[in-house]
Scaffold this motif. Structure first.
Motif, short mmCIF file in Angstrom:
data_model
loop_
_atom_site.label_atom_id
_atom_site.label_comp_id
_atom_site.label_asym_id
_atom_site.label_seq_id
_atom_site.Cartn_x
_atom_site.Cartn_y
_atom_site.Cartn_z
N GLY A 1 29.91 48.28 34.90
CA GLY A 1 28.60 47.93 35.56
C GLY A 1 28.95 47.38 36.79
N PRO A 2 28.14 47.26 37.75
CA PRO A 2 28.39 46.91 39.08
C PRO A 2 29.00 45.40 39.29
CG PRO A 2 25.97 47.03 38.59
CD PRO A 2 26.88 47.58 37.51
N LYS A 3 28.97 44.71 37.98
CA LYS A 3 29.12 43.40 38.18
C LYS A 3 30.81 43.15 37.13
CE LYS A 3 26.06 41.28 40.69
NZ LYS A 3 26.50 40.58 42.00
N ALA A 4 31.12 44.45 36.81
CA ALA A 4 32.27 44.48 36.10
C ALA A 4 33.61 43.74 36.30
CB ALA A 4 32.58 45.66 35.77
N THR A 5 33.70 43.61 37.86
CA THR A 5 35.07 42.98 38.31
C THR A 5 34.71 41.62 38.27
OG1 THR A 5 35.49 44.86 39.74
CG2 THR A 5 36.33 42.74 40.56
N GLU A 6 33.47 41.25 38.46
CA GLU A 6 33.10 39.62 38.46
C GLU A 6 33.31 39.28 37.06
OE1 GLU A 6 29.15 36.89 39.45
OE2 GLU A 6 29.29 38.74 40.21
N LYS A 7 32.85 40.19 36.12
CA LYS A 7 32.96 39.70 34.68
C LYS A 7 34.49 39.56 34.41
CE LYS A 7 32.44 38.93 30.64
NZ LYS A 7 31.53 37.86 29.89
N ILE A 8 35.38 40.55 34.76
CA ILE A 8 36.77 40.28 34.28
C ILE A 8 37.37 38.96 34.96
CG2 ILE A 8 38.87 41.24 34.66
CD1 ILE A 8 37.25 42.52 32.35
N ALA A 9 36.83 38.92 36.14
CA ALA A 9 37.54 37.57 37.08
C ALA A 9 37.03 36.32 36.47
CB ALA A 9 37.16 37.54 38.32
N SER A 10 35.93 36.36 35.56
CA SER A 10 35.37 35.11 34.84
C SER A 10 35.93 34.76 33.69
CB SER A 10 33.76 35.10 34.88
OG SER A 10 33.49 35.99 33.84
N VAL A 11 36.72 35.40 33.06
CA VAL A 11 37.54 35.25 31.70
C VAL A 11 38.88 35.61 31.93
CG1 VAL A 11 35.13 35.77 30.43
CG2 VAL A 11 36.70 37.62 31.05
N LEU A 12 39.53 36.39 32.58
CA LEU A 12 40.89 36.76 32.70
C LEU A 12 41.71 35.52 33.25
CD1 LEU A 12 43.16 38.72 32.14
CD2 LEU A 12 42.65 39.93 34.33
N ASN A 13 42.62 35.09 32.47
CA ASN A 13 43.58 34.18 33.01
C ASN A 13 44.90 34.75 33.18
OD1 ASN A 13 41.78 31.91 32.94
ND2 ASN A 13 42.12 32.07 30.68
N GLY A 14 45.80 34.31 34.37
CA GLY A 14 47.15 34.78 34.50
C GLY A 14 47.32 36.01 35.36
N ALA A 15 46.26 36.54 35.75
CA ALA A 15 46.26 37.87 36.67
C ALA A 15 45.02 37.75 37.16
CB ALA A 15 46.70 38.94 35.65
N SER A 16 45.16 38.87 38.51
CA SER A 16 43.83 39.10 38.95
C SER A 16 43.38 40.51 38.54
CB SER A 16 44.15 39.42 40.51
OG SER A 16 44.64 38.11 40.98
N SER A 17 42.26 40.79 38.62
CA SER A 17 41.73 42.13 38.06
C SER A 17 42.56 43.29 39.00
CB SER A 17 40.24 42.25 38.39
OG SER A 17 39.34 41.42 37.74
N PRO A 18 42.99 44.40 38.22
CA PRO A 18 43.65 45.45 38.84
C PRO A 18 42.62 46.04 39.89
CG PRO A 18 43.22 46.20 36.38
CD PRO A 18 42.85 44.64 36.71
N ALA A 19 43.09 46.71 40.93
CA ALA A 19 42.46 47.34 42.02
C ALA A 19 42.27 48.50 41.96
CB ALA A 19 42.68 46.60 43.49
N GLU A 20 43.49 49.26 41.67
CA GLU A 20 43.55 50.64 41.61
C GLU A 20 43.14 51.42 40.30
OE1 GLU A 20 44.09 52.31 44.40
OE2 GLU A 20 44.49 50.58 45.40
N HIS A 21 42.44 52.43 40.32
CA HIS A 21 42.20 53.18 39.31
C HIS A 21 43.33 53.55 38.57
CE1 HIS A 21 38.38 54.85 41.04
NE2 HIS A 21 37.93 53.70 40.62
N LEU A 22 43.23 53.27 36.77
CA LEU A 22 44.17 53.62 36.11
C LEU A 22 45.59 52.65 36.37
CD1 LEU A 22 43.77 57.36 35.37
CD2 LEU A 22 42.65 55.49 34.47
N SER A 23 45.55 51.46 37.07
CA SER A 23 46.60 50.59 37.04
C SER A 23 46.07 49.53 36.06
CB SER A 23 46.77 50.02 38.53
OG SER A 23 45.44 49.40 38.95
#
Length: 371
Positions: free
Chosen positions: A143-165
């Motif tokens: 979804g258009p808010k998927a990056t925000e969703k992952i950032a709100s629950v993922l600890n210890g890393a930032s959301s990966p930026a590149e496709h298939l990374s």
């Protein structure tokens, strides 16, 4: 069966078979779930088969078999095909370099046969091939808010930026791998991978990893809507993403315009001679197109230009976003818009060729056909 059957049932899941897995078809309101993914974010279980390849020669072995270059660095992935000698697609897969092993995500029900076939072809190489489908749970976040969703629950890393990374971190005290997808729904997308073991949560309760991760993805941080296979079908069709079961199986990649899955300069995979010959000729005999028929046809319905059959429908839905029927069709390459019809319920109804994707979302699918 799904790895979180009770949780899915509690949400009102209706079930469907995908390969050898029973997964939610929908939760009672597939159109509403579709709109949630297009406008905010949704979560779905991805019923992949999983194969692991270890040993010192793992990268070389897989690279010699599949149609695309296998990544050599930890944290990178690639989309690739396994072809037959005639260039037809036997499998599509995602290949991820996870350090000491390669992790392969393949269509549901295909992991055991793939592993058996590859084991028979290992001779002196240092390669270990295992089926690990039951060891992992995979959840798609789109979804258009998927990056925000992952950032709100993922600890210890930032959301990966590149496709298939991918990156490694924690969600709800569970170790996870988070992959940036190649946008099969036409929206920002991630896949969250965890093992199917158990973890003691913050309150001292022992719970299954998959339950904890799924619950967190739905309810913590930015809320997300659950969606099932019916919505997956409509989202991917709107996004112009051909799927293995309906568009890819048995067809050569040139026909379905799957340029992101093939390194055309690579000369060491099965089917390469056919694929390269078609590429050098300039065009295949058929191509995958978008269609806007006046009614929803069945898969396999004939496509006509005048009185001449020029192809067939591979998949069609009533588009929840566009509010009209949309379809994929494989047709003769030179087919134009003049006098096109598709057969629906024994009658022919008008259809128009359509540019792909049908819907422009927050990201573009890497599988949109290109010729």
């Amino acid at each position: 069966m799904t790895v979180i059957e009770d949780e899915q049932a509690d949400l009102g899941a209706e079930w469907t078979a995908v390969g050898d897995r029973e997964v939610p078809a929908d939760y009672g309101r597939p159109d509403r779930a579709h709109a949630a993914v297009r406008n905010v974010v949704g979560v779905t279980e991805m019923p992949y088969g999983v194969v692991t390849v270890g040993g010192d020669d793992r990268v070389e072995y897989v690279d010699n078999v599949v149609s695309n270059d296998v990544p050599t660095a930890d944290g990178e992935g690639a989309y690739a095909l396994l072809l037959d000698p005639q260039g037809g697609v036997e499998l599509d897969m995602y290949v991820y370099n996870a350090g000491e092993q390669l992790l392969l995500f393949v269509p549901p029900g295909e992991a055991d046969a793939l592993a058996d076939e590859w084991r028979e072809k290992v001779f002196i190489q240092d390669v270990e091939i295992s089926v690990a489908t039951d060891d992992f749970a995979v959840f798609g976040v789109h979804g258009p808010k998927a990056t925000e969703k992952i950032a709100s629950v993922l600890n210890g890393a930032s959301s990966p930026a590149e496709h298939l990374s991918f990156v490694r971190g924690r969600i709800a005290s569970v170790g996870v791998t988070v992959i940036r997808t190649d946008a099969p729904t036409g929206e920002e997308g991630f896949e969250v991978v965890c093992t199917t073991g158990t973890t003691v949560n913050e309150t001292g309760e022992e719970r299954a990893n998959a339950e904890l991760v799924f619950d967190t993805l739905l309810n913590q941080g930015l809320n997300a809507a659950p969606f099932g296979r019916t919505t997956w079908e409509s989202l991917t069709l709107e996004a112009g993403t051909p799927l293995f079961e309906s568009e890819l199986r048995g067809r050569i990649p040139n026909v379905v315009g799957l340029r992101n899955a093939v390194d055309f300069e690579k000369g060491c995979f099965v089917g390469q001679e056919v694929v390269s010959r078609v590429e050098n000729r300039g065009q295949p005999s058929q191509r995958l197109v978008g269609l806007r028929p006046e009614a929803v046809p069945d898969s396999g319905a004939a496509v006509f230009r005048g009185d001449e059959a020029v192809g067939e429908v591979t998949r069609a839905v009533e588009s929840p976003t566009a509010g009209e029927p949309v379809a994929f069709g494989v047709v003769d390459f030179e087919t134009d818009e003049s006098n096109l019809t598709v057969r629906v319920g024994g009658e022919e109804v008008p259809a128009e060729l359509a540019d792909l994707p049908f819907v422009e979302g927050s990201d573009r699918s890497a599988r949109v056909p290109e010729y």
